[in-house]
Each structure stands twice: as C-alpha cells, then as structure tokens.
Design a protein around this motif. Structure first.
Motif, mmCIF file in Angstrom:
data_model
loop_
_atom_site.group_PDB
_atom_site.id
_atom_site.type_symbol
_atom_site.label_atom_id
_atom_site.label_comp_id
_atom_site.label_asym_id
_atom_site.label_seq_id
_atom_site.Cartn_x
_atom_site.Cartn_y
_atom_site.Cartn_z
ATOM 1 N N UNK A 198 3.607 9.993 -7.163
ATOM 2 C CA UNK A 198 4.783 10.383 -7.962
ATOM 3 C C UNK A 198 4.165 10.821 -9.114
ATOM 4 N N UNK A 199 3.303 9.036 -9.402
ATOM 5 C CA UNK A 199 2.274 9.692 -11.091
ATOM 6 C C UNK A 199 1.313 11.610 -10.639
ATOM 7 N N UNK A 200 1.362 11.534 -9.460
ATOM 8 C CA UNK A 200 0.470 12.525 -9.235
ATOM 9 C C UNK A 200 1.730 14.270 -9.676
ATOM 10 N N UNK A 201 3.257 13.635 -9.139
ATOM 11 C CA UNK A 201 4.001 15.128 -8.867
ATOM 12 C C UNK A 201 4.335 15.222 -11.063
ATOM 13 N N UNK A 202 4.264 13.812 -11.402
ATOM 14 C CA UNK A 202 4.778 13.853 -12.396
ATOM 15 C C UNK A 202 3.776 14.763 -13.934
ATOM 16 N N UNK A 203 2.487 14.037 -12.728
ATOM 17 C CA UNK A 203 1.684 14.755 -14.297
ATOM 18 C C UNK A 203 1.175 16.282 -13.597
ATOM 19 N N UNK A 204 1.253 16.729 -12.687
ATOM 20 C CA UNK A 204 0.817 18.060 -11.821
ATOM 21 C C UNK A 204 2.677 19.115 -12.593
ATOM 22 N N UNK A 208 0.862 -1.238 0.183
ATOM 23 C CA UNK A 208 -0.178 0.495 0.094
ATOM 24 C C UNK A 208 1.103 1.148 -0.018
ATOM 25 N N UNK A 209 1.574 0.987 0.890
ATOM 26 C CA UNK A 209 2.881 2.347 0.508
ATOM 27 C C UNK A 209 3.352 3.030 -0.369
ATOM 28 N N UNK A 210 3.935 1.419 -1.112
ATOM 29 C CA UNK A 210 4.821 1.845 -2.958
ATOM 30 C C UNK A 210 3.717 1.783 -3.760
ATOM 31 N N UNK A 211 2.220 1.261 -3.742
ATOM 32 C CA UNK A 211 1.662 2.053 -3.728
ATOM 33 C C UNK A 211 0.737 3.895 -3.838
ATOM 34 N N UNK A 212 0.937 3.618 -2.487
ATOM 35 C CA UNK A 212 0.709 5.200 -2.639
ATOM 36 C C UNK A 212 1.977 6.329 -2.584
#
Length: 156
Positions: free
Chosen positions: A142-148, A133-137
């Motif tokens: 990371x994906x959100x930051x990349x998207x942002x 879960x922690x890795x998924x979060x």
C-alpha cells in the motif's frame, strides 16, 4: 504316589527300625561260651533284652505314629495358611503392578496432552506470524502504491 505326610511317616519308621537293627547284627552271634548253661542263660538274657528293645521300639513307633497323626491336621492347617498368605501376597503384587501400569499410562497421556497443547500453541504462533507478515507486506504494498501514485502525481 506318596504324599508328603506319608513320606515323612515312612522315613520316621525307617529311622526307628534302623535303631533296632543293630540288635540283630552278627556281633551278638560272635560271643562263644564253652559252658552250655552259661550259653543258655546268655541266650536267654539276649532274648529278653531283644524283646525289651523290640517292645521299646514298638512303643516308640506307636508314639511317633500317634504324634504324626495328631500333628498332620496342624501341618495341613499351617500349609493352608501359608498358601493363603502366598496367594494374598501374589494378589497384592499384581495389584501394585496394575497400579504402576495405570500411573505410567496416566503419565504418558498427560505428556501426550502437553505435547499436543504445545504443538497447538506453536501452530497458532506460526499462523499469527504469517498473518503479521501478510499484513506487513500488504502495508508495504500500500505504501509503495501511495508513493508511486504521489510520484506520478508529482510528475504530472
């Protein structure tokens, strides 16, 4: 206090004497003779019969006494053997009970060990699930930051 063999001997003596007592009962005295010579001969015969019975009774008592004295060691030996058998049976019973208790304790320990193992496995699975879960979060973050970051870059 009388022991068993003395008590047994006493009872046998009472039984033998009880058989001899009817000889002296009042029924013998109720025979009335009118002729004195017949009375005397009857009394003599009764006296002789009583002596014979007394002698027979004494012989029976002697035989009984001897038989009891001869049997007493055998009876004592038999009693000792029975006591030994009882003691052996009791010891075997105690040994079986101890064995059963040991088996129950072993089973309890095995069950406890199995429960502990299951608990460890569950805890390990829980930790692994938490790590996933922690890795998924983290990955999502990371994906959100990349998207942002892309959006910001695109907006520039």
């Amino acid at each position: 206090m009388l022991n068993r063999s003395s008590m047994l001997k006493l009872w046998l003596l009472v039984i033998v004497l009880a058989k001899a007592l009817p000889i002296n009962s009042p029924a013998y005295g109720q025979i009335i003779q009118t002729n004195p010579q017949q009375c005397e001969s009857l009394q003599e015969r009764m006296r002789q019969q009583q002596e014979e019975r007394t002698q027979q009774t004494q012989e029976q008592m002697k035989e009984t006494w001897l038989r009891l004295n001869l049997q007493q060691p055998q009876l004592q030996q038999q009693l000792r053997i029975q006591q030994q058998q009882f003691t052996q049976q009791r010891q075997e019973l105690i040994r079986q009970q101890q064995l059963r208790l040991q088996q129950e304790e072993f089973t309890r320990q095995r069950q406890e060990f199995t429960r502990q193992q299951q608990l460890r496995v569950q805890q390990q699975q829980l930790r692994q699930d938490q790590q996933i879960r922690q890795q998924q979060q983290l990955r999502l973050e990371q994906l959100r930051q990349q998207q942002l970051f892309r959006q910001q870059k695109d907006n520039l």
